[in-house]
Design an enzyme around this catalytic site. Structure first.
Site, PDB file in Angstrom:
ATOM      1  N   ARG A 222       0.816  -1.213   0.000  1.00 25.70           N
ATOM      2  CA  ARG A 222       0.000   0.000   0.000  1.00 25.70           C
ATOM      3  C   ARG A 222       0.850   1.263   0.000  1.00 25.70           C
ATOM      4  O   ARG A 222       0.581   2.208  -0.735  1.00 25.70           O
ATOM      5  CB  ARG A 222      -0.956   0.005   1.196  1.00 25.70           C
ATOM      6  CG  ARG A 222      -1.820   1.261   1.183  1.00 25.70           C
ATOM      7  CD  ARG A 222      -2.960   1.202   2.145  1.00 25.70           C
ATOM      8  NE  ARG A 222      -2.531   1.537   3.489  1.00 25.70           N
ATOM      9  CZ  ARG A 222      -3.369   1.702   4.505  1.00 25.70           C
ATOM     10  NH1 ARG A 222      -4.657   1.517   4.331  1.00 25.70           N
ATOM     11  NH2 ARG A 222      -2.906   2.012   5.692  1.00 25.70           N
TER      12      ARG A 222
ATOM     13  N   LEU B  10      -7.321   3.431   1.285  1.00 27.78           N
ATOM     14  CA  LEU B  10      -6.225   4.408   1.258  1.00 27.78           C
ATOM     15  C   LEU B  10      -5.834   4.774   2.693  1.00 27.78           C
ATOM     16  O   LEU B  10      -6.680   4.846   3.586  1.00 27.78           O
ATOM     17  CB  LEU B  10      -6.678   5.653   0.499  1.00 27.78           C
ATOM     18  CG  LEU B  10      -6.930   5.440  -1.011  1.00 27.78           C
ATOM     19  CD1 LEU B  10      -7.705   6.617  -1.592  1.00 27.78           C
ATOM     20  CD2 LEU B  10      -5.616   5.223  -1.756  1.00 27.78           C
TER      21      LEU B  10
ATOM     22  N   HIS C 242     -20.512   4.473  -4.223  1.00 30.75           N
ATOM     23  CA  HIS C 242     -20.835   3.248  -3.487  1.00 30.75           C
ATOM     24  C   HIS C 242     -22.254   2.816  -3.857  1.00 30.75           C
ATOM     25  O   HIS C 242     -23.162   3.666  -3.877  1.00 30.75           O
ATOM     26  CB  HIS C 242     -20.720   3.507  -1.980  1.00 30.75           C
ATOM     27  CG  HIS C 242     -20.954   2.282  -1.159  1.00 30.75           C
ATOM     28  ND1 HIS C 242     -20.047   1.244  -1.104  1.00 30.75           N
ATOM     29  CD2 HIS C 242     -22.004   1.906  -0.387  1.00 30.75           C
ATOM     30  CE1 HIS C 242     -20.531   0.293  -0.319  1.00 30.75           C
ATOM     31  NE2 HIS C 242     -21.716   0.672   0.124  1.00 30.75           N
TER      32      HIS C 242
HETATM   33  C1  GRF Z   1     -19.532  -0.254  -8.549  1.00 30.99           C
HETATM   34  O1  GRF Z   1     -20.748  -0.845  -8.172  1.00 30.99           O
HETATM   35  C2  GRF Z   1     -19.116   0.802  -7.563  1.00 30.99           C
HETATM   36  O2  GRF Z   1     -20.177   1.474  -6.989  1.00 30.99           O
HETATM   37  C3  GRF Z   1     -18.407  -0.012  -6.505  1.00 30.99           C
HETATM   38  O3  GRF Z   1     -17.722  -1.011  -7.217  1.00 30.99           O
HETATM   39  C4  GRF Z   1     -18.383  -1.248  -8.461  1.00 30.99           C
HETATM   40  C5  GRF Z   1     -17.359  -1.026  -9.526  1.00 30.99           C
HETATM   41  O4  GRF Z   1     -17.846  -1.324 -10.818  1.00 30.99           O
HETATM   42  N1  GRF Z   1     -17.562   0.835  -5.689  1.00 30.99           N
HETATM   43  P1  GRF Z   1     -17.072  -0.776 -12.084  1.00 30.99           P
HETATM   44  O5  GRF Z   1     -15.628  -1.267 -11.965  1.00 30.99           O
HETATM   45  O6  GRF Z   1     -17.144   0.720 -12.044  1.00 30.99           O
HETATM   46  O7  GRF Z   1     -17.767  -1.353 -13.270  1.00 30.99           O
END
Ligand code: GRF
Length: 202
Positions: free
Chosen positions: A73, A101, A117
């Site tokens: 990391r 992070l 999210h």
């Molecule tokens: C999405 O559902 C996002 O909200 C979450 O992880 C997933 C990533 O999908 N944090 P992608 O790689 O953007 O297709």
């Protein structure tokens, strides 16, 4: 005397991703509009096998790969800081970036890192939020774009959208409907924050 558009300042934005990259692509597509207040000169991944790498390349965006099997990391973060400096980055979007992070990194980019999210925050933080929603038999969920702080899925919410849970939904069908909304709200949220940063700078 070119058009006004030629003078539009843009916030240099980097995207961190680890997998599929569909949110990254929705951001890249949005920034192609000449009036969009951000541009994406580089994307960074911690997964050398991420399908999103090809997506970024298809759009001719440089991809920096700092693979998790080679960089721990702290190495990932110090190398990223160099890249971000090189590309004069002012803002970071996390898009399916599956690594927490450090406090130090987050503080060095305070109010400049945002994340998406797939839940209606503050509900269903953490991993597998769509499964949490199905298991809880909740009536709605959604997606949220928020500032990143040192806690997981916790910072101030910028934009969010609700998604109804149908009686016959499973994790997949629900995730697919949430994702459609993600692709709409993430570019909107980036636009909002980029405009705010431009305002502060002027
Ligand atoms: C999405 O559902 C996002 O909200 C979450 O992880 C997933 C990533 O999908 N944090 P992608 O790689 O953007 O297709």
């Amino acid at each position: 005397w070119g058009t006004l558009h030629n003078n539009l300042k843009k916030i240099n934005t980097a995207i961190f991703f680890s997998g599929r990259g569909s949110n990254m692509e929705s951001l890249i597509k949005a920034t192609k509009n000449q009036n969009f207040p951000a541009s994406i000169p580089v994307v960074i991944t911690n997964n050398k096998s991420a399908p999103g790498i090809q997506l970024a390349k298809n759009h001719f965006i440089p991809v920096e790969i700092l693979d998790k099997n080679k960089f721990n990391r702290s190495e990932f973060e110090s190398n990223s800081q160099k890249i971000l400096l090189d590309y004069k980055i002012e803002m970071i979007c996390l898009a399916g970036f599956m690594q927490i992070l450090s406090k130090k990194f987050v503080y060095s980019w305070q109010n400049r890192i945002i994340n998406i999210h797939p839940s209606y925050l503050p509900k269903n933080k953490g991993l597998y939020p769509q499964k949490q929603v199905i298991d809880e038999k909740a009536s709605y969920t959604g997606c949220s774009v928020h500032f990143v702080n040192e806690k997981i899925d916790d910072g101030k919410i910028i934009l969010q959208e609700k998604v109804k849970v149908m009686h016959n939904d499973n994790v997949q069908t629900l995730s697919d409907r949430i994702l459609e909304k993600e692709h709409i709200i993430y570019p909107r949220a980036l636009k909002k924050i980029a405009l705010e940063i431009l305002e502060i700078k002027n």
